[in-house]
Design a protein around this motif. Structure first.
Motif, PDB file in Angstrom:
ATOM      1  N   CYS A   1     113.664  -2.402  32.658  1.00 24.07           N
ATOM      2  CA  CYS A   1     114.814  -3.042  32.567  1.00 24.07           C
ATOM      3  C   CYS A   1     115.515  -3.479  33.706  1.00 24.07           C
ATOM      4  O   CYS A   1     116.463  -4.402  33.988  1.00 24.07           O
ATOM      5  CB  CYS A   1     115.739  -2.256  31.469  1.00 24.07           C
ATOM      6  N   TYR A   2     115.669  -2.527  34.504  1.00 21.38           N
ATOM      7  CA  TYR A   2     116.455  -2.670  35.919  1.00 21.38           C
ATOM      8  C   TYR A   2     115.870  -3.758  36.906  1.00 21.38           C
ATOM      9  O   TYR A   2     116.574  -4.436  37.284  1.00 21.38           O
ATOM     10  CB  TYR A   2     116.509  -1.020  36.748  1.00 21.38           C
ATOM     11  N   ARG A   3     114.659  -3.748  36.978  1.00 23.38           N
ATOM     12  CA  ARG A   3     113.923  -4.750  37.657  1.00 23.38           C
ATOM     13  C   ARG A   3     114.243  -6.184  36.902  1.00 23.38           C
ATOM     14  O   ARG A   3     114.636  -7.207  37.688  1.00 23.38           O
ATOM     15  CB  ARG A   3     112.490  -4.836  37.659  1.00 23.38           C
ATOM     16  N   ASP A   4     114.445  -6.257  35.655  1.00 24.21           N
ATOM     17  CA  ASP A   4     114.591  -7.366  34.885  1.00 24.21           C
ATOM     18  C   ASP A   4     116.188  -8.029  35.139  1.00 24.21           C
ATOM     19  O   ASP A   4     116.353  -9.045  35.524  1.00 24.21           O
ATOM     20  CB  ASP A   4     114.605  -7.260  33.357  1.00 24.21           C
ATOM     21  N   LEU A   5     116.907  -6.955  35.338  1.00 26.24           N
ATOM     22  CA  LEU A   5     118.277  -7.153  35.686  1.00 26.24           C
ATOM     23  C   LEU A   5     118.288  -7.549  37.152  1.00 26.24           C
ATOM     24  O   LEU A   5     119.265  -8.508  37.193  1.00 26.24           O
ATOM     25  CB  LEU A   5     119.187  -5.773  35.445  1.00 26.24           C
TER      26      LEU A   5
END
Length: 187
Positions: free
Chosen positions: A148-152
């Motif tokens: 999710c952090y990478r997507d963000l």
């Protein structure tokens, strides 16, 4: 971001309809940390961000849980208030000084009744908000905090310069210590 560009991102309108919709729009400004929307209140407006960054959160007993960030060009709406005219659950806090475009929900509803093109614009608006919510729920169910952090950072790279890490950690459902570990592993 200009209001015409924001409206066109949702659904392209004929010029006469766009002019009618724009006439319902008011530009407003609020300072950083202003609470634009409060949970348990009916919010009679839909906003679009001209300039600035906001976060949506739910208030828990001992902390706030951030579940969304918005920036230039994005709508800010309590869907429960918009659709059902009932109190929403979310709080919206301005993370920067913001300039917003505001439309009264009642005026918008009247325009939907009077102009089929604006009604179609409103349908597309609601559909796009539904898809964003669906994507958020699915990502929370099937992705790790690191994913999710990478997507963000892929989808909103400027977020790291504009949002406190505590809010990002809350959004990911982790502590700031865990977020620091994820960030270190990614370097």
């Amino acid at each position: 971001m200009d209001i015409e560009e924001i409206l066109d991102r949702i659904y392209s309108l004929p010029q006469a309809s766009k002019i009618r919709l724009k006439q319902a729009v008011t530009e407003v400004s609020y300072p950083k940390n202003f609470i634009l929307m409060e949970g348990s209140k009916v919010i009679p407006y839909v906003y679009f961000i001209k300039k600035g960054m906001v976060r949506a959160y739910a208030a828990a007993e001992d902390r706030d849980i951030t579940f969304w960030f918005g920036k230039e060009g994005e709508p800010v709406v309590s869907m429960k208030s918009y659709v059902e005219k009932r109190p929403g659950y979310e709080y919206i806090e301005l993370l920067e000084d913001c300039i917003l475009y505001r439309i009264e929900t009642e005026s918008l509803t009247d325009l939907y009744q009077e102009d089929i093109h604006i009604a179609n614009w409103g349908r597309r608006f609601a559909e796009k908000e539904l898809v964003k919510t669906e994507e958020l729920i699915i990502s929370r169910q099937f992705k790790t905090a690191a994913e999710c952090y990478r997507d963000l950072i892929r989808d909103k790279p400027d977020l790291l310069q504009r949002v406190q890490l505590g809010h990002i950690a809350s959004y990911l459902g982790i502590t700031q210590v865990t977020l620091s570990r994820i960030r270190a592993e990614m370097k």
